[in-house]
Write a protein that holds these residues in place. Sequence first.
Motif, PDB file in Angstrom:
ATOM      1  N   MET A  49       2.158  44.945 -49.261  1.00 45.18           N
ATOM      2  CA  MET A  49       1.683  44.116 -48.164  1.00 45.18           C
ATOM      3  C   MET A  49       0.165  43.991 -48.105  1.00 45.18           C
ATOM      4  N   ASP A  50      -0.557  44.906 -48.761  1.00 46.25           N
ATOM      5  CA  ASP A  50      -2.006  44.893 -48.546  1.00 46.25           C
ATOM      6  C   ASP A  50      -2.738  45.396 -49.779  1.00 46.25           C
ATOM      7  N   ARG A  51      -3.966  44.902 -49.941  1.00 44.16           N
ATOM      8  CA  ARG A  51      -4.915  45.385 -50.935  1.00 44.16           C
ATOM      9  C   ARG A  51      -6.316  45.161 -50.378  1.00 44.16           C
ATOM     10  N   TRP A  52      -7.296  45.718 -51.084  1.00 40.56           N
ATOM     11  CA  TRP A  52      -8.660  45.651 -50.561  1.00 40.56           C
ATOM     12  C   TRP A  52      -9.227  44.240 -50.587  1.00 40.56           C
ATOM     13  N   SER A  53      -8.793  43.395 -51.510  1.00 37.36           N
ATOM     14  CA  SER A  53      -9.401  42.076 -51.630  1.00 37.36           C
ATOM     15  C   SER A  53      -8.353  41.041 -52.013  1.00 37.36           C
ATOM     16  N   ALA A  54      -8.739  39.786 -51.921  1.00 40.77           N
ATOM     17  CA  ALA A  54      -7.865  38.677 -52.316  1.00 40.77           C
ATOM     18  C   ALA A  54      -8.021  38.447 -53.813  1.00 40.77           C
ATOM     19  N   ASN A  55      -7.398  39.300 -54.590  1.00 42.10           N
ATOM     20  CA  ASN A  55      -7.527  39.265 -56.048  1.00 42.10           C
ATOM     21  C   ASN A  55      -6.338  38.533 -56.633  1.00 42.10           C
ATOM     22  N   THR A  56      -6.595  37.423 -57.323  1.00 43.13           N
ATOM     23  CA  THR A  56      -5.493  36.632 -57.882  1.00 43.13           C
ATOM     24  C   THR A  56      -5.334  36.827 -59.382  1.00 43.13           C
ATOM     25  N   ASN A  57      -5.930  37.873 -59.941  1.00 41.06           N
ATOM     26  CA  ASN A  57      -5.741  38.053 -61.382  1.00 41.06           C
ATOM     27  C   ASN A  57      -4.318  38.504 -61.670  1.00 41.06           C
ATOM     28  N   ASP A  58      -3.979  38.654 -62.940  1.00 40.06           N
ATOM     29  CA  ASP A  58      -2.591  38.868 -63.333  1.00 40.06           C
ATOM     30  C   ASP A  58      -2.059  40.264 -63.042  1.00 40.06           C
ATOM     31  N   ASN A  59      -2.920  41.209 -62.759  1.00 38.12           N
ATOM     32  CA  ASN A  59      -2.480  42.581 -62.563  1.00 38.12           C
ATOM     33  C   ASN A  59      -1.728  42.714 -61.240  1.00 38.12           C
ATOM     34  N   PRO A  60      -0.419  42.999 -61.260  1.00 42.00           N
ATOM     35  CA  PRO A  60       0.335  43.077 -60.000  1.00 42.00           C
ATOM     36  C   PRO A  60      -0.109  44.217 -59.106  1.00 42.00           C
ATOM     37  N   HIS A  61      -0.784  45.222 -59.663  1.00 42.51           N
ATOM     38  CA  HIS A  61      -1.218  46.367 -58.869  1.00 42.51           C
ATOM     39  C   HIS A  61      -2.380  46.016 -57.942  1.00 42.51           C
ATOM     40  N   THR A  62      -2.984  44.870 -58.104  1.00 42.33           N
ATOM     41  CA  THR A  62      -4.132  44.493 -57.280  1.00 42.33           C
ATOM     42  C   THR A  62      -3.761  43.454 -56.229  1.00 42.33           C
ATOM     43  N   LYS A  63      -2.484  43.138 -56.089  1.00 41.63           N
ATOM     44  CA  LYS A  63      -2.096  42.035 -55.214  1.00 41.63           C
ATOM     45  C   LYS A  63      -1.448  42.534 -53.931  1.00 41.63           C
ATOM     46  N   GLY A  64      -1.963  42.071 -52.815  1.00 44.73           N
ATOM     47  CA  GLY A  64      -1.407  42.389 -51.514  1.00 44.73           C
ATOM     48  C   GLY A  64      -1.177  41.127 -50.716  1.00 44.73           C
ATOM     49  N   MET A  90      -7.979  39.465 -39.191  1.00 40.90           N
ATOM     50  CA  MET A  90      -8.294  38.373 -40.091  1.00 40.90           C
ATOM     51  C   MET A  90      -9.614  38.595 -40.806  1.00 40.90           C
ATOM     52  N   LYS A  91      -9.898  39.852 -41.094  1.00 39.86           N
ATOM     53  CA  LYS A  91     -11.073  40.166 -41.909  1.00 39.86           C
ATOM     54  C   LYS A  91     -10.976  39.442 -43.238  1.00 39.86           C
ATOM     55  N   ALA A  92      -9.752  39.428 -43.782  1.00 37.32           N
ATOM     56  CA  ALA A  92      -9.538  38.714 -45.038  1.00 37.32           C
ATOM     57  C   ALA A  92      -9.840  37.241 -44.861  1.00 37.32           C
ATOM     58  N   LEU A  93      -9.450  36.675 -43.719  1.00 38.30           N
ATOM     59  CA  LEU A  93      -9.730  35.273 -43.446  1.00 38.30           C
ATOM     60  C   LEU A  93     -11.221  35.028 -43.349  1.00 38.30           C
ATOM     61  N   ASN A  94     -11.936  35.942 -42.702  1.00 43.57           N
ATOM     62  CA  ASN A  94     -13.382  35.798 -42.576  1.00 43.57           C
ATOM     63  C   ASN A  94     -14.041  35.800 -43.944  1.00 43.57           C
ATOM     64  N   TYR A  95     -13.550  36.701 -44.818  1.00 40.87           N
ATOM     65  CA  TYR A  95     -14.073  36.767 -46.178  1.00 40.87           C
ATOM     66  C   TYR A  95     -13.768  35.480 -46.933  1.00 40.87           C
ATOM     67  N   ILE A  96     -12.553  34.994 -46.759  1.00 41.38           N
ATOM     68  CA  ILE A  96     -12.120  33.820 -47.505  1.00 41.38           C
ATOM     69  C   ILE A  96     -12.887  32.580 -47.078  1.00 41.38           C
ATOM     70  N   LYS A  97     -13.277  32.541 -45.815  1.00 44.32           N
ATOM     71  CA  LYS A  97     -14.048  31.394 -45.339  1.00 44.32           C
ATOM     72  C   LYS A  97     -15.336  31.215 -46.129  1.00 44.32           C
ATOM     73  N   THR A  98     -15.856  32.286 -46.707  1.00 42.53           N
ATOM     74  CA  THR A  98     -17.123  32.209 -47.422  1.00 42.53           C
ATOM     75  C   THR A  98     -16.936  32.012 -48.923  1.00 42.53           C
ATOM     76  N   LYS A  99     -15.701  31.941 -49.360  1.00 38.44           N
ATOM     77  CA  LYS A  99     -15.446  31.850 -50.801  1.00 38.44           C
ATOM     78  C   LYS A  99     -14.770  30.535 -51.136  1.00 38.44           C
ATOM     79  N   ILE A 100     -15.407  29.714 -51.945  1.00 38.24           N
ATOM     80  CA  ILE A 100     -14.836  28.424 -52.331  1.00 38.24           C
ATOM     81  C   ILE A 100     -14.671  28.406 -53.841  1.00 38.24           C
TER      82      ILE A 100
END
Length: 637
Positions: free
Chosen positions: A116-131, A1-11
């Motif tokens: 299934m995975d990418r380096w970050s929680a990127n919600t931009n339109d580029n499908p290549h960045t979404k995991g 849940m590294k992603a979760l830990n990161y997300i906890k700090t992003k509002i």
Amino acid sequence: MKALNYIKTKINILAAAVLVVVSSTSCLDYLERTPESVISEEIAFLNFQNFQGFTEELYHCIPNFTTNYWTASWNWGDDEMVSAAGSFHVTFAFDRGNFWAWQVEHSGHGGQASWMDRWSANTNDNPHTKGLWPLAWYGIRKANQGLENLHRMTDATDEERALIEGQLLFFRGWFHFMLFQHVGGLPYIDRVLPGDEQLREGRLNYHQSAERAAADLRRAADLLPINWDNTVAGRRTLGRNELRINKIMALAYLGKNLLYAASPLMNLESTGSRTYNTDFARRSAEAFGELLDLVESGQTQYALMPFDRWHGLFYTMGQNWALSGGTETIFRSLYWSGDQSNWGITKQYFPSIIVDGDATKFVPTANFVNKYFGMANGLPLPADITQVDPESGYDPEFPFRGRDPRFYKSIMFDGMQVVQGSMPPNQEDNRFANLFTGGSYRGAVSGSPTGFVNRKFVPLTANAYDNAFAFGAALHLNVPYLRLADVYLMYAEAALMGHNSVMGKSTNFSKTAVDAVNVIRQRAGMPDVLPRFTASVDLFLEEIKRERAVELAFERHRFNDQRRWMQFIDRPYNLKTSIEFTRAPESEVGGDPTQMRVLNLREQVLVERPLADRHYWLPLKVSDVTLYPEFRQNPGW
């Protein structure tokens, strides 16, 4: 849940009416936002327009697995094989037992090409960045943030509040389900975790996780409309509501979540029993029954597509980049209009001898085609494809004759005409699919190693000569997450196993398990399930599995189906084979390819996957399981 830990700090507080414009040359951290860019919670959640603007980002958290990389891999069962040129793909790594490859940390062995995975929680339109992994945790936090601020939505109608709450609950349930179906029971996060709080969320078992998701999805189904166009709020965006979360989507995933919980693998994880859990199966049938009754009574916008337009479920061409799916697709990801990544995806199926571009090719395995795509009379091929079967009419000298109509819609086989237009004289031999042993369409690196080619997702004209993948042709491929035919077949399975009867049915839908399967078969021009396959629950369950394999072939379901049925790690399910043969001397291409005679037909094992019990669940990230003791790794990893 590294992603979760990161997300906890992003509002992120977003509003539809407010756009914060940031220079393309600057990257401001959220802690460095300028004062004028900060939107108060009272304004962000005040009314439907603003709150919906906040909610819209959740739709951008859905990865488009179809276009997630230059060439995309999403079939990881025994159904598909990637050519040797695709050694960087997840499929290649999974075939060798390396299930770590779904993770981007292992990008040298498949992770870079994993939806299934990418380096970050990127919600931009580029499908290549979404995991899925980072975006699901981000989406869960965002949904919780919205739910905790519902009380601030004071300038809104009851309908508007229900629309917002329903979407948020759906996404919280959907993201959790999409994760735990792959890795097993997880913590169910139903609150915004403070950034300064030590993580201590323990893993639930699968049934506990499924119950929490079911509660969210059930509540979402009760709040949401069938069609947003028929709501006051939805009429403001009339004609643009097709992808908005609705009651049918919520019911579909409620039923699927419960069916997965009922399945042998998930029941084993939770109770120690390898059988179906009848309670979860009955509840699943009820959810699907509620959905199908609404569909068949004409209360929804959904219906099965006619078989002559079946390919429209997966791609459109010459329709100004229209989204595929028609009336049958229930749930799919967002897409770019004219998505350039389609250019690579549409070239990943046909051999390089007739297609330029990337050498990576994804092809059907012979074991999958021969075992599941049976005869037009409803009988399967014999287990030994070298033998004549007088009852079914199968003849190994004419192996492509008299097959299930979906075989011809899904599979390219030897002798089919592929190139329709003109081509250089020295290439004329490649107008037809040379898929016999040693043929020009064969090859381990950039051709078909198996003797079959997938034609389900692209037209035959997607070749270098007819050039259907040219930008002007507007060939747009987008495989759905879930469609109505899948619901019928899941209903059949749930009703069968929930009531231990081939005549099992839910209390809210008139069709039995057998009836539901026959609906799908009749659409394809197949006869109803033969009486021999309805003689017992076990026989009919295997027929449902065969029907799922044929109807939903290569649509990303097989891997999870094999896992949940616990038909994954042992022979013959761990094998991938090719079909080998020569053309009879008198056979000439150019006529009916089903009538071409072949000689020396046989199957040959190409890969025996080294699978063990641990491969039933994907390994969790080491960086996540070392965050705190309660988030334990899956057994064997």
